[in-house]
Enzyme design. Structure first.
Site, PDB file in Angstrom:
ATOM      1  N   TRP A 197     -29.015 -31.249  77.568  1.00 58.28           N
ATOM      2  CA  TRP A 197     -29.563 -30.041  78.181  1.00 58.28           C
ATOM      3  C   TRP A 197     -28.775 -29.624  79.413  1.00 58.28           C
ATOM      4  O   TRP A 197     -28.643 -28.436  79.708  1.00 58.28           O
ATOM      5  CB  TRP A 197     -31.031 -30.291  78.532  1.00 58.28           C
ATOM      6  CG  TRP A 197     -31.743 -29.085  79.044  1.00 58.28           C
ATOM      7  CD1 TRP A 197     -32.057 -28.793  80.340  1.00 58.28           C
ATOM      8  CD2 TRP A 197     -32.217 -27.988  78.256  1.00 58.28           C
ATOM      9  NE1 TRP A 197     -32.706 -27.591  80.415  1.00 58.28           N
ATOM     10  CE2 TRP A 197     -32.828 -27.076  79.138  1.00 58.28           C
ATOM     11  CE3 TRP A 197     -32.200 -27.698  76.894  1.00 58.28           C
ATOM     12  CZ2 TRP A 197     -33.404 -25.892  78.720  1.00 58.28           C
ATOM     13  CZ3 TRP A 197     -32.779 -26.515  76.469  1.00 58.28           C
ATOM     14  CH2 TRP A 197     -33.374 -25.628  77.376  1.00 58.28           C
ATOM     15  N   CYS A 242     -25.459 -36.354  72.206  1.00 53.31           N
ATOM     16  CA  CYS A 242     -26.110 -36.730  70.955  1.00 53.31           C
ATOM     17  C   CYS A 242     -27.604 -36.469  71.074  1.00 53.31           C
ATOM     18  O   CYS A 242     -28.274 -37.035  71.938  1.00 53.31           O
ATOM     19  CB  CYS A 242     -25.848 -38.201  70.652  1.00 53.31           C
ATOM     20  SG  CYS A 242     -26.636 -38.762  69.133  1.00 53.31           S
ATOM     21  N   VAL A 243     -28.096 -35.606  70.190  1.00 48.90           N
ATOM     22  CA  VAL A 243     -29.518 -35.288  70.143  1.00 48.90           C
ATOM     23  C   VAL A 243     -30.017 -35.716  68.766  1.00 48.90           C
ATOM     24  O   VAL A 243     -29.493 -35.254  67.748  1.00 48.90           O
ATOM     25  CB  VAL A 243     -29.763 -33.777  70.359  1.00 48.90           C
ATOM     26  CG1 VAL A 243     -31.260 -33.477  70.397  1.00 48.90           C
ATOM     27  CG2 VAL A 243     -29.075 -33.290  71.630  1.00 48.90           C
ATOM     28  N   ASP A 281     -40.216 -36.513  66.646  1.00 53.38           N
ATOM     29  CA  ASP A 281     -41.451 -36.025  66.048  1.00 53.38           C
ATOM     30  C   ASP A 281     -41.932 -34.706  66.648  1.00 53.38           C
ATOM     31  O   ASP A 281     -42.977 -34.204  66.260  1.00 53.38           O
ATOM     32  CB  ASP A 281     -42.557 -37.078  66.220  1.00 53.38           C
ATOM     33  CG  ASP A 281     -42.237 -38.351  65.464  1.00 53.38           C
ATOM     34  OD1 ASP A 281     -41.580 -38.253  64.408  1.00 53.38           O
ATOM     35  OD2 ASP A 281     -42.642 -39.431  65.935  1.00 53.38           O
ATOM     36  N   THR A 282     -41.173 -34.152  67.598  1.00 55.53           N
ATOM     37  CA  THR A 282     -41.604 -32.915  68.263  1.00 55.53           C
ATOM     38  C   THR A 282     -40.502 -31.863  68.170  1.00 55.53           C
ATOM     39  O   THR A 282     -39.400 -32.131  67.705  1.00 55.53           O
ATOM     40  CB  THR A 282     -41.914 -33.171  69.749  1.00 55.53           C
ATOM     41  OG1 THR A 282     -40.692 -33.495  70.421  1.00 55.53           O
ATOM     42  CG2 THR A 282     -42.928 -34.299  69.921  1.00 55.53           C
ATOM     43  N   HIS A 310     -38.852 -30.804  70.545  1.00 59.10           N
ATOM     44  CA  HIS A 310     -37.891 -31.046  71.615  1.00 59.10           C
ATOM     45  C   HIS A 310     -36.457 -31.063  71.088  1.00 59.10           C
ATOM     46  O   HIS A 310     -35.533 -30.548  71.721  1.00 59.10           O
ATOM     47  CB  HIS A 310     -38.239 -32.363  72.320  1.00 59.10           C
ATOM     48  CG  HIS A 310     -37.427 -32.612  73.542  1.00 59.10           C
ATOM     49  ND1 HIS A 310     -36.434 -33.559  73.590  1.00 59.10           N
ATOM     50  CD2 HIS A 310     -37.450 -32.025  74.764  1.00 59.10           C
ATOM     51  CE1 HIS A 310     -35.881 -33.553  74.790  1.00 59.10           C
ATOM     52  NE2 HIS A 310     -36.477 -32.640  75.519  1.00 59.10           N
ATOM     53  N   ASN A 325     -17.454 -27.863  71.406  1.00 66.66           N
ATOM     54  CA  ASN A 325     -18.807 -28.409  71.313  1.00 66.66           C
ATOM     55  C   ASN A 325     -18.803 -29.638  70.410  1.00 66.66           C
ATOM     56  O   ASN A 325     -18.791 -29.532  69.190  1.00 66.66           O
ATOM     57  CB  ASN A 325     -19.766 -27.341  70.776  1.00 66.66           C
ATOM     58  CG  ASN A 325     -21.195 -27.810  70.741  1.00 66.66           C
ATOM     59  OD1 ASN A 325     -21.501 -28.978  70.952  1.00 66.66           O
ATOM     60  ND2 ASN A 325     -22.104 -26.893  70.462  1.00 66.66           N
ATOM     61  N   ARG A 378     -20.708 -40.333  62.786  1.00 72.26           N
ATOM     62  CA  ARG A 378     -19.880 -39.294  63.399  1.00 72.26           C
ATOM     63  C   ARG A 378     -19.235 -39.749  64.712  1.00 72.26           C
ATOM     64  O   ARG A 378     -18.506 -38.986  65.346  1.00 72.26           O
ATOM     65  CB  ARG A 378     -20.724 -38.035  63.629  1.00 72.26           C
ATOM     66  CG  ARG A 378     -21.037 -37.333  62.326  1.00 72.26           C
ATOM     67  CD  ARG A 378     -22.189 -36.355  62.426  1.00 72.26           C
ATOM     68  NE  ARG A 378     -22.393 -35.680  61.158  1.00 72.26           N
ATOM     69  CZ  ARG A 378     -23.006 -36.203  60.101  1.00 72.26           C
ATOM     70  NH1 ARG A 378     -23.465 -37.441  60.150  1.00 72.26           N
ATOM     71  NH2 ARG A 378     -23.152 -35.525  58.986  1.00 72.26           N
TER      72      ARG A 378
END
Length: 155
Positions: A58, A81-82, A86-87, A89, A114, A128
Site C-alpha cells: 500500500w 507480495c499481496v 478471507d476479506t 483487503h 510493477n 514467481r
C-alpha cells in the site's frame, strides 16, 4: 521514418531505485535479490541502485511519487507480495497499489516497473519468486532498464 526501441543498456550515469515491501519478507527479499542481480548483470553498479523498504504494498505508490518528484532515478522497480485472504483487503491493496504506481508513472513520465505479486496462495508467490515461473524481480528490473533506455532516446 525513425524506429525507436529500448534495449537493456543503462543510460550513462543512470540511477535506479528498488522500492520493496517488508510484508511477506521471504518472497520480497527474493524479488529484491533478483532485481539487484539483474541490474548487476547489465552493468549497473551497486552504488547506482537505491533500495528502499516500506511497510507494505500500500505504501509503494507514495514512495514512488516522492522519488519521481526528486528526479534522481531513471526508473523505479516496485516489489511486493499481496496474498488473497478471507476479506476484500486483498483487492483493495493490490488494485490500489497497481493504480497508484501507474498514476505516478503517467503523471511524472517515470518508468515504474510493477513487480508487485498479487496471488491466490503463498505457493503461487514462491513460484514467481525464484520458482517455476522465474523471478518477477528480475523481470521488473529488465523492464526498468529497457524503459529507461527508450525514454532516454526520446528525450
Amino acid at each position: 521514418m525513425p524506429h525507436y526501441e529500448g534495449d537493456l543498456r543503462s543510460p550513462p550515469g543512470a540511477r535506479y531505485a528498488i522500492i520493496a515491501s517488508r510484508w511477506n519478507p521471504r518472497i520480497t527479499d527474493t524479488l529484491v535479490a533478483g532485481a539487484r542481480k539483474t541490474f548487476a548483470e547489465h552493468g549497473v553498479t551497486e552504488d547506482a541502485i537505491d533500495v528502499i523498504r516500506v511497510p507494505g504494498a500500500w505504501e509503494l505508490p507514495v514512495l514512488a511519487r516522492r522519488l519521481a518528484l526528486a528526479g534522481r532515478h531513471a526508473a523505479v522497480v516496485a516489489l511486493g507480495c499481496v496474498v488473497r485472504g478471507d476479506t476484500r483487503h486483498y483487492e483493495q491493496v493490490a488494485d490500489g497499489c497497481s493504480d497508484g504506481l501507474m498514476r505516478v508513472s503517467l503523471d511524472h513520465g517515470l518508468a515504474i516497473a510493477n513487480g508487485v505479486l498479487a496471488v491466490e496462495r503463498h505457493e503461487d508467490a514462491e513460484n514467481r519468486a525464484g520458482g517455476s515461473h522465474g523471478n518477477k524481480g528480475e523481470e521488473a528490473a529488465l523492464a526498468a532498464l529497457e524503459m529507461s533506455h527508450l525514454l532516454e532516446q526520446l528525450s
